[in-house]
Scaffold this active site. Structure first.
Site, mmCIF file in Angstrom:
data_model
loop_
_atom_site.group_PDB
_atom_site.id
_atom_site.type_symbol
_atom_site.label_atom_id
_atom_site.label_comp_id
_atom_site.label_asym_id
_atom_site.label_seq_id
_atom_site.Cartn_x
_atom_site.Cartn_y
_atom_site.Cartn_z
ATOM 1 C CB CYS A 174 -10.749 22.494 0.630
ATOM 2 S SG CYS A 174 -9.200 22.968 -0.171
ATOM 3 C CB CYS A 209 -11.356 29.000 -1.204
ATOM 4 S SG CYS A 209 -11.594 28.648 -2.964
ATOM 5 C CD GLU A 227 5.425 0.667 -7.930
ATOM 6 O OE1 GLU A 227 4.296 0.714 -8.459
ATOM 7 O OE2 GLU A 227 5.638 0.948 -6.732
ATOM 8 C CB CYS A 238 -1.917 8.783 2.544
ATOM 9 S SG CYS A 238 -2.513 7.580 1.342
ATOM 10 C CD GLN A 297 4.633 11.256 -0.918
ATOM 11 O OE1 GLN A 297 3.660 11.836 -0.422
ATOM 12 N NE2 GLN A 297 4.793 9.943 -0.857
ATOM 13 C CB CYS A 300 -6.901 26.060 -6.784
ATOM 14 S SG CYS A 300 -6.773 24.671 -5.639
ATOM 15 C CG PHE A 312 3.934 -0.813 -1.646
ATOM 16 C CD1 PHE A 312 2.957 -1.418 -2.427
ATOM 17 C CD2 PHE A 312 4.184 -1.347 -0.393
ATOM 18 C CE1 PHE A 312 2.230 -2.507 -1.968
ATOM 19 C CE2 PHE A 312 3.471 -2.435 0.082
ATOM 20 C CZ PHE A 312 2.489 -3.024 -0.711
ATOM 21 C CG ASP A 346 4.550 5.320 0.855
ATOM 22 O OD1 ASP A 346 3.439 5.366 1.418
ATOM 23 O OD2 ASP A 346 4.993 6.235 0.136
ATOM 24 C CB CYS A 348 -14.633 23.538 -4.696
ATOM 25 S SG CYS A 348 -13.118 22.660 -5.111
#
Length: 454
Positions: A98, A89, A337, A411, A285, A173, A317, A385, A95
């Site tokens: 990434c 890129c 939630e 994550c 997601q 992008c 969650f 999660d 940027c």
């Protein structure tokens, strides 16, 4: 002074020469000397380079910065790492999106796996089985947040530069889904007439199926209030006409209520048997393929049905029902939630849809008021999660419960491993662990762990 950290005089300025030995958990090159680690943005193992060093505040969440971390900026690459490549890129160097486009694919993939394994090793967490890692590639990010700022003559639209408040203009992008980038392209020619000079505005774009959603956060228009005025709405009309935009909303800041500006019909997502009408700014997601892989991993881990033919399941969650909707084919689901709009959307969907089993939605802050041991023990399986901070107290309560199967999704491998250690100490075993990388070229990664009691 370390011999590999000797000062070098370059054009009247003082720099240091060093060799990068490893990558840190956020993708920075790391040099470790007697004074501690130095994190070099853009450095790769095997690089020998000259760098300018500076102490920077180290923030832990929203707490005031008290510690400092030593960071360095590359001034010159003396010799390049064998795993270095030209970034695909043209915006990579400036940027903040990434992190690792400059690393060869094989190295990038092996580093990501080892980063996860290292986090688990530190907490003495070892799965019985490492399932095959899933790497997802291509322009598939269906949700992006851009920042736009006007100087009165032109508009800069892009991402924040890494560790900076400077907005970098991004014309293309490589990770963004073409559906969201098409909306970005339609929007750009009109922004000059829509924004207040020197007032940054965040622009969130999300694609679900063939429909897209748009949310502005910040002062807009030409009036003193910063609220959408006739000029703003007239330009917005030109953006919406002929596009896939189903809904457009605005809010002054993240704590303010949302104002619905455009409503061209319901904005819905299908989760298994459940059709959910998503609230503005709803969390999904980041990629559709990633969602599919995570759901597949969760469903594969559910226990066999009880004699009644129905499992009692909980989704903690739950968001807007990414897992709960698909779990309904296997048993009744209680979805917990914190966010009221998501709970309301789930409750409505559970009533409106004809599903195999019952869905119940509960508003509950699982950090301040986590489910207790007895509440958890009535379920055959639970899915957790949590956000990146993990769920330390909830994990403790789960460890004391009689839940037979716990499927944990995260994550953040570090907090996942910490909470996994709690479950292991509570007589759970980690049956399997899988890495699902839906964050190409970044240091982010998803993990799914399956725990069984006894």
């Amino acid at each position: 002074m370390d011999s590999a950290l000797a000062p070098v005089l370059v054009t009247g300025m003082r720099f240091f020469e060093m060799e990068i030995r490893s990558l840190g958990p956020k993708g920075d090159g790391v040099f470790v000397g007697s004074r501690g680690p130095v994190f070099v943005e853009g450095g790769l193992p095997g690089d020998r380079l000259k760098a300018e060093i500076a102490k920077q505040p180290f923030n832990r969440g929203r707490r005031p910065a008290r510690e400092t971390v030593t960071r360095a900026r590359i001034v010159e690459l003396v010799s390049k790492s064998p795993v270095r490549q030209a970034p695909p890129c043209p915006h990579f160097e400036k940027c903040g999106g990434c992190t690792l486009q400059h690393a060869k694919e094989d190295f990038y993939k092996s580093w990501k796996v080892e980063m996860v394994k290292s986090a688990f090793h530190q907490h003495r967490v070892h799965p019985q089985t490492w399932l095959d890692t899933v790497f997802l590639e291509g322009a598939n990010r269906r949700r992006i947040t851009l920042t736009a700022v006007s100087d009165g003559r032109s508009v800069t639209l892009g991402y924040f530069r890494r560790r900076s408040q400077e907005v970098t203009p991004i014309e293309a992008c490589l990770v963004a889904d073409p559906r969201v980038w098409e909306i970005r392209n339609r929007l750009l020619p009109h922004l000059l007439k829509m924004l207040i000079p020197d007032q940054p505005v965040d622009i969130f774009i999300q694609a679900v199926g063939r429909q897209t959603d748009l949310l502005f956060t910040g002062p807009v228009g030409h009036g003193e209030t910063g609220e959408p005025d006739s000029y703003f709405k007239e330009r917005l009309k030109s953006v919406v006409e002929g596009s896939t935009l189903r809904r457009v909303c605005w809010r002054m800041d993240e704590e303010s209520p949302m104002l619905l500006l455009v409503n061209r019909g319901p904005f819905a997502a299908q989760f298994g048997e459940l059709k959910v009408f998503l609230p503005p700014g709803a969390f999904m997601q980041p990629t559709e393929a990633g969602e599919n892989e995570l759901v597949k991993a969760v469903l594969a881990a559910l226990p066999a049905p009880r004699e009644s033919g129905k499992l009692r399941l909980a989704d903690l969650f739950a968001g807007c029902g990414t897992f709960a909707g698909s779990m309904l084919a296997h048993g009744s689901v209680d979805a917990y939630e914190t966010a009221p709009p998501a709970v309301k959307a789930l409750a409505r969907s559970g009533t409106a849809n004809r599903t195999t089993h019952e869905l119940r939605a509960f508003k509950r802050d699982l950090f301040r008021n986590p489910l207790k041991r007895d509440e958890l023990s009535r379920y055959d399986a639970i899915v957790m999660d949590p956000p990146r901070a993990g769920c330390e107290e909830l994990a403790h309560n789960v460890s004391l419960s009689k839940v037979g199967t716990v499927i944990a999704v995260s994550c953040n491998p570090a907090t996942f491993a910490r909470d996994a250690r709690t479950l292991l100490d509570g007589n759970y075993r980690l049956e399997s662990l899988q890495i699902i990388d839906q964050f190409q070229w970044s240091h982010h990664v998803e993990v799914v762990g399956v725990f069984r009691k006894g």
